[in-house]
Design an enzyme around this catalytic site. Structure first.
Site, mmCIF file in Angstrom:
data_model
loop_
_atom_site.group_PDB
_atom_site.id
_atom_site.type_symbol
_atom_site.label_atom_id
_atom_site.label_comp_id
_atom_site.label_asym_id
_atom_site.label_seq_id
_atom_site.Cartn_x
_atom_site.Cartn_y
_atom_site.Cartn_z
ATOM 1 N N LYS A 255 0.725 -0.973 0.031
ATOM 2 C CA LYS A 255 -0.114 -0.028 0.102
ATOM 3 C C LYS A 255 0.897 1.341 0.006
ATOM 4 O O LYS A 255 0.536 2.247 -0.465
ATOM 5 C CB LYS A 255 -1.072 -0.216 1.201
ATOM 6 C CG LYS A 255 -2.079 -1.021 1.010
ATOM 7 C CD LYS A 255 -3.038 -1.006 2.469
ATOM 8 C CE LYS A 255 -4.040 -2.038 2.344
ATOM 9 N NZ LYS A 255 -3.431 -3.092 2.688
ATOM 10 N N GLU B 223 -2.950 6.842 7.778
ATOM 11 C CA GLU B 223 -3.885 7.809 6.747
ATOM 12 C C GLU B 223 -4.810 8.534 7.765
ATOM 13 O O GLU B 223 -5.383 8.371 8.733
ATOM 14 C CB GLU B 223 -4.687 7.079 5.654
ATOM 15 C CG GLU B 223 -3.968 6.328 4.503
ATOM 16 C CD GLU B 223 -5.038 5.528 3.830
ATOM 17 O OE1 GLU B 223 -6.147 5.223 4.444
ATOM 18 O OE2 GLU B 223 -4.511 5.091 2.530
ATOM 19 N N ARG C 216 -6.231 -8.538 -8.822
ATOM 20 C CA ARG C 216 -6.846 -9.932 -8.890
ATOM 21 C C ARG C 216 -8.469 -9.796 -9.061
ATOM 22 O O ARG C 216 -8.776 -8.623 -9.217
ATOM 23 C CB ARG C 216 -6.594 -10.749 -7.554
ATOM 24 C CG ARG C 216 -7.068 -10.109 -6.223
ATOM 25 C CD ARG C 216 -7.319 -11.066 -5.046
ATOM 26 N NE ARG C 216 -7.518 -10.069 -3.940
ATOM 27 C CZ ARG C 216 -8.357 -9.570 -3.321
ATOM 28 N NH1 ARG C 216 -9.679 -9.970 -3.989
ATOM 29 N NH2 ARG C 216 -8.387 -8.960 -2.315
#
Length: 664
Positions: free
Chosen positions: A116, A200, A292
């Site tokens: 990430k 975040e 995916r």
């Protein structure tokens, strides 16, 4: 196109891939662990090979064993499904080295989005909007604490690798940061083998909206519209739908462009999902990209009339995308929910065990079921406890919701506890019906979606008793028995007076004893002061129709052996189980003196020691089971007499882990 592919997965997604391959005439090879020898994906594939023990590390995560099977079976490609090895770059490279196509993106793309932190740095370079925060390499706790203070609170801690809500914590102030960081890192290490995190700014009341993207080896990249996944519990998606009730055409176009830009940034090939967090003002930020196929891909298929697994196969075989962006046309609305073996009333504790009965709505143009188990199969402790995905579609959102209500009302799972009743309440709640839910709503207001021990009324109890009486009579009059035998009747007839039968029912921990007179669908029932005359009772098509004190009613009802499930048609359901007609009072165990393992699992943390004096509700141990952490707490205040587990131990269900000293 490939002639033969191997599916490196299990359960629902393996069955899903097999279905498409069979339609295309492609031979399928499955792999299975010792726990899955009788699984449906093994039975559906053209061939299936054992690859190891029940734990994923012993089987479905063994890339070398899977590639060896692919070579042995002559598979030209491997479809990884989702989870397990689907985003493992070492496995993707090993497939290429073995001359086997990996049905997924290039390893470099997986690497770029697998972290990430790295993904955010890359998105920043390509002007994709980001939430303020920290995604740097310095993972020293003191440095992370300083970055947290700089970013500001509330704050989200996220595992840098993986997904599925693992390693995520919300921190409201600096005082809680250190403990939340340690917990997130521990969970991330267990799930992904990587303790790195990113920070975040936490967007209050956000929505989760993701875009399906597809790329090919010819340089084409498009998106296939959005899916809204804002109904979540502990960051796990509960309901997914498309189109989003929040987006208008302008927002949809802007987010779609950003999603395609994110995919182009990593030269993306195959199916992927770009996930955004969206504020109440409509501002959106890149969250992550899943390289995916997603669990919720069927809602996209239902509104576009496409088969995304077929697209995956064709792209992996070198073909261009079947459509250009301007040719993507959506119709109607689709919603997906996941049927799980779990107990919502016990903090969604995952379940396991044999599916004694599995009743699902009939598939149709508007109802789709993607499952990996059937009645008689076992939900094991080693894998995700999902039973099936239920997908409905309609000409608009209201139509789809109504079809989902009907479909869930026709769903019955007997064996492990399930989330069906929870889902029924969810889709009737105003925040869902009106499309106002945000990602934290369920966690903030979970009590609004739980039954909370609601008691059944007289009609429900008497309906359950009537069903059992009729089942007894039907069994006694079975033609296999002697039809002329005077003992073949179950009407409790007695010389000189009307016979009485006692029907004992358990509803949770509550026992009901109902006196019954009559037979053949005509009864007089009594429980305490409550009485009811039942006339003309018939069990037809999953419902009991009868006159209750001359008022005709149709009560949706399912009878499975000694179990009777009554549904009120408004999303509430009650389970009654036959009990011995005459109860005896046994000595109850002193449950307040001990803490037991609610299910099999591994102890990951011990927070108490022998001799400690603890308060009621204090956390004593943390165990990991079925991909989640469970906090085991003190049932009462007292002194710990013994501890039967240490960190790292694997314990069986109902094992006594902590004993308390007797009260003075």
């Amino acid at each position: 196109m490939f002639d033969c592919i191997l599916i490196a997965n299990r359960g629902e997604i393996a069955c899903r891939v097999i279905r498409t391959c069979r339609r295309l005439g492609i031979r399928t090879v499955a792999v299975y662990s010792t726990a899955d020898a009788d699984a449906q994906h093994v039975r559906l594939a053209d061939e299936a090979y054992p690859i190891g023990g029940p734990r994923p590390a012993e089987s479905y995560l063994r890339g070398d064993a899977i590639i060896a099977v692919a070579k042995q079976a002559g598979a030209q490609a491997i479809h990884p499904g989702y989870g397990f090895l689907s985003e493992n770059t070492d496995f993707a490279r090993a497939c290429a080295a073995a001359g086997i196509a990996f049905i997924g993106p290039r390893p470099e793309s997986i690497d770029a989005m697998g972290s990430k932190a790295a993904a955010k740095a890359l998105m920043e370079q390509h002007a994709v909007p980001l939430v303020p925060g920290y995604h740097g390499a310095d993972q020293d706790p003191a440095h992370l604490a300083r970055e947290a203070a700089r970013t500001g609170f509330p704050l989200m801690i996220k595992a840098a690798s993986g997904g599925g809500g693992k390693g995520m914590r919300i921190v409201r102030d600096a005082a809680g940061f250190d403990e939340a960081l340690a917990s997130a890192q521990r969970e991330a290490a267990n799930a992904f083998g990587d303790t790195r995190v990113i920070l975040e700014r936490y967007v209050e009341h956000p929505r989760h909206i993701e875009f399906q993207v597809f790329g090919d080896t010819h340089g084409n990249v498009i998106h296939l519209n959005e899916r809204e996944c804002s109904a979540q519990r502990r960051y796990q998606k509960v309901l997914e739908e498309t189109p989003s009730p929040f987006l208008d055409a302008t927002r949809r176009a802007r987010m779609g462009e950003a999603a395609v830009a994110a995919a182009r940034a990593v030269d993306y090939v195959g199916a992927g999902t770009v996930e955004f967090i969206v504020g109440q003002d409509g501002e959106f930020f890149f969250m992550e990209m899943n390289t995916r196929l997603q669990v919720e891909h069927p809602v996209t298929e239902e509104t576009l009339g496409l088969d995304l697994v077929e697209w995956q196969l064709r792209v992996a075989a070198g073909e261009p995308l079947p459509l250009a962006q301007q040719d993507v046309k959506a119709h109607g609305h689709a919603i997906e929910v996941r049927l799980y073996a779990e107990d919502p009333e016990a903090n969604f504790l995952p379940g396991s065990g044999k599916l004694l009965a599995l009743t699902l709505p009939a598939p149709s143009r508007h109802v789709r079921l993607d499952g990996g188990v059937v009645a008689g199969d076992t939900v094991t402790i080693f894998y995700d406890p999902m039973i099936a995905k239920l997908i409905v579609s309609g000409h608009d959102r209201a139509d789809a919701l109504e079809r989902l209500r009907v479909a869930l009302a026709h769903t019955e799972i007997v064996g492990p506890k399930s989330n069906v009743a929870f889902l029924e309440r969810l889709i009737r709640h105003p925040v869902v019906v009106e499309g106002r839910i945000d990602t934290g709503y369920l966690d903030r207001h979970l009590d609004q979606f739980l039954a909370g021990g609601a008691q059944a009324g007289d009609t429900e109890r008497f309906a359950a008793a009537t069903a059992l009486l009729m089942a007894d009579e039907a069994a006694r009059h079975n033609p296999a028995n002697d039809p002329h035998s005077p003992w073949g009747s179950a009407d409790a007839w007695r010389l000189g007076h009307a016979g009485k039968r006692v029907v004992a029912l358990m509803a949770g921990e509550t026992r009901h004893e109902i006196d019954a007179h009559g037979h053949g669908g005509h009864y007089v029932l009594r429980e305490g002061e409550a009485t009811c005359t039942v006339s003309g009772a018939r069990l037809v098509d999953g419902a009991l129709s009868a006159r209750f004190d001359d008022v005709a009613r149709r009560v949706p009802l399912t009878a499975t052996g000694p179990r009777i499930r009554v549904h009120d048609g408004e999303g509430r359901r009650w389970l009654f189980e036959r009990a011995p007609a005459f109860a005896w009072a046994g000595a109850a165990g002193d449950t307040a003196r001990q803490v037991v393992a609610p299910m099999p699992g591994r102890i990951v943390l011990v927070r108490a020691a022998v001799g400690d004096t603890v308060e009621e509700g204090q956390e004593l141990l943390v165990m990991e089971a079925m991909k989640m952490e469970l906090a085991l707490k003190a049932p009462r205040a007292g002194r710990i007499e013994s501890l039967s587990a240490v960190q790292g131990d694997f314990v069986d269900a109902d094992s006594v882990l902590v004993r308390f000293a007797e009260s003075a």
